[in-house]
Design a protein around this motif. Structure first.
Motif, short mmCIF file in Angstrom:
data_model
loop_
_atom_site.label_atom_id
_atom_site.label_comp_id
_atom_site.label_asym_id
_atom_site.label_seq_id
_atom_site.Cartn_x
_atom_site.Cartn_y
_atom_site.Cartn_z
N ARG A 178 0.81 -1.22 0.00
CA ARG A 178 0.00 0.00 0.00
C ARG A 178 0.85 1.27 0.00
O ARG A 178 0.32 2.36 -0.24
CB ARG A 178 -0.93 0.01 1.22
N ASP A 179 2.15 1.14 0.28
CA ASP A 179 3.03 2.31 0.28
C ASP A 179 3.42 2.72 -1.14
O ASP A 179 4.12 3.73 -1.32
CB ASP A 179 4.30 2.02 1.10
N ILE A 180 3.01 1.95 -2.13
CA ILE A 180 3.37 2.22 -3.52
C ILE A 180 2.31 3.09 -4.19
O ILE A 180 1.11 2.85 -4.07
CB ILE A 180 3.52 0.90 -4.31
N SER A 181 2.78 4.11 -4.90
CA SER A 181 1.93 4.87 -5.81
C SER A 181 2.74 5.06 -7.10
O SER A 181 3.92 4.71 -7.16
CB SER A 181 1.52 6.21 -5.21
N ARG A 182 2.09 5.59 -8.12
CA ARG A 182 2.75 5.71 -9.42
C ARG A 182 2.79 7.17 -9.87
O ARG A 182 1.81 7.91 -9.75
CB ARG A 182 2.00 4.89 -10.47
N ALA A 183 3.94 7.55 -10.43
CA ALA A 183 4.06 8.85 -11.07
C ALA A 183 3.37 8.78 -12.43
O ALA A 183 3.09 7.69 -12.94
CB ALA A 183 5.53 9.21 -11.23
N GLU A 213 -2.55 -7.35 -2.63
CA GLU A 213 -2.56 -7.46 -1.16
C GLU A 213 -1.97 -6.19 -0.56
O GLU A 213 -0.78 -6.12 -0.28
CB GLU A 213 -1.76 -8.69 -0.71
N PRO A 214 -2.77 -5.15 -0.38
CA PRO A 214 -2.22 -3.85 0.05
C PRO A 214 -1.49 -3.89 1.40
O PRO A 214 -0.56 -3.12 1.62
CB PRO A 214 -3.45 -2.94 0.12
N ASP A 215 -1.91 -4.78 2.29
CA ASP A 215 -1.27 -4.84 3.62
C ASP A 215 -0.05 -5.75 3.65
O ASP A 215 0.63 -5.83 4.68
CB ASP A 215 -2.28 -5.32 4.66
#
Length: 349
Positions: free
Chosen positions: A180-185, A230-232
């Protein structure tokens, strides 16, 4: 006149001991105020110091200044580095403060002992240890070997090393990262939201961005491990000998497991022979190697100390300078003056 009630002369002592116990219980209840590593160090120092105090019939808590002086000298006599001895003194002081007691470190007796210990260490040739740097060229060499049709473990290890080098995070901080700590530019590169580090504990944490190549390696690992949805789930999890990932939301990779990733990388592309031990260790890449190597690569490419400190979340310049001291040894002001003077002198001949 009524009879005087006899008083127990031990009552003040008993009350003082109860007060200390109360404060120590409160200290333990609030242990989350400190990092897990600091708490482990404190427990280790308490065990060693208590054992020494018992064997030598000394007081452990409160500790007399003369006892602390002898304890610190004993540590040096038994081969402990001056930095380790300083840590023992600091943690013993912390224990006393939180117990509501006067730290013995405040005494000139201890101050002189510490100065003597540091001076003896320097005069006898003690040097600050440093992890073997894991440099960009090492990462790229591994990338060429472990990308493509690689095993699941190699995909994990390669992604781990990419993230370790790119973020300069400590391995304890890497182990806490979650899906869940991942996001995308907008261009698809991965951005990591790091909740906190050893030196940054504040709401909002900090943001770390990955290069296109590092983003691709991390994405390949997550897809192959099957934890994208699996975000967690912790970002890096064990790989079973059968070749399947054992994702978890509660048990991060252990320190030995993360150290083994660096050890395996060393066996793959490291030096043909084990290096001469530095302070009895640092014979190959370890958990701190990517941090050291990335700092040296940034310094070698001319980035300012302030920029490198920000990337590595260092609070003190002297900590960073220990990592890059050898790299910048040839760039001193006097060396520059002498080189230019010699060049000008030769040109006028």
């Amino acid at each position: 006149m009524g009879k005087l009630t006899p008083t127990n002369p031990m009552l003040p002592v008993i009350q003082a001991e109860e007060d200390v116990l109360t404060r120590l219980k409160e200290f333990v209840q609030d242990k989350e105020a400190f990092s897990p590593n600091t708490w482990r160090q404190l427990m280790s120092v308490m065990r060693i110091c208590h054992s020494w105090s018992t064997e030598n019939s000394r007081s452990f808590l409160p500790m007399l200044a003369s006892d602390l002086r002898d304890y610190l000298n004993w540590l040096q006599e038994n081969g402990r580095a001056s930095s380790t001895i300083a840590t023992h003194g600091s943690l013993i002081s912390m224990l006393h403060r939180n117990a509501g007691l006067t730290p013995p470190n405040a005494s000139p007796l201890v101050f002189r002992a510490v100065k003597k210990i540091n001076r003896v260490a320097v005069v006898t040739g003690e040097r600050t240890g440093q992890a073997v740097p894991f440099r960009l060229e090492d990462l790229l060499e591994l990338d060429a070997l472990w990308s493509g049709p690689a095993s699941l473990r190699q995909k994990r290890d390669l992604a781990f090393l990419h993230v370790a080098y790119s973020t300069l995070l400590r391995i304890s901080e890497l182990s806490r990262l979650r899906v869940r700590d991942i996001s995308r530019a907008p261009d698809g590169r991965i951005i990591l939201n790091v909740s906190y580090t050893k030196t940054i504990v504040q709401a909002g944490g900090l943001i770390k961005s990955l290069s296109s190549q590092s983003s691709r390696r991390l994405s390949e690992w997550l897809s192959a491990a099957g934890i994208n949805a699996e975000p967690d789930a912790l970002l890096f999890c064990p790989v079973h000998r059968s070749g399947s990932a054992t994702f978890s939301i509660t048990r991060p990779l252990s320190t030995p497991a993360m150290e083994s990733i660096f050890a395996n990388a060393w066996r793959t592309v490291g030096a043909a022979e084990t290096l001469s031990p530095n302070k009895g260790r640092y014979k190959q890449w370890t958990g701190h190697s990517a941090r050291v190597g990335a700092a040296q690569d940034m310094a070698g490419r001319g980035y300012a100390v302030a920029q490198i400190m920000q990337e590595g979340t260092w609070k003190k310049p002297e900590t960073l300078m220990r990592y890059i001291r050898n790299l910048q040894a040839h760039e001193g002001a006097m060396t520059d003056i002498m080189e230019k003077n010699t060049l000008d002198h030769n040109n006028t001949k």
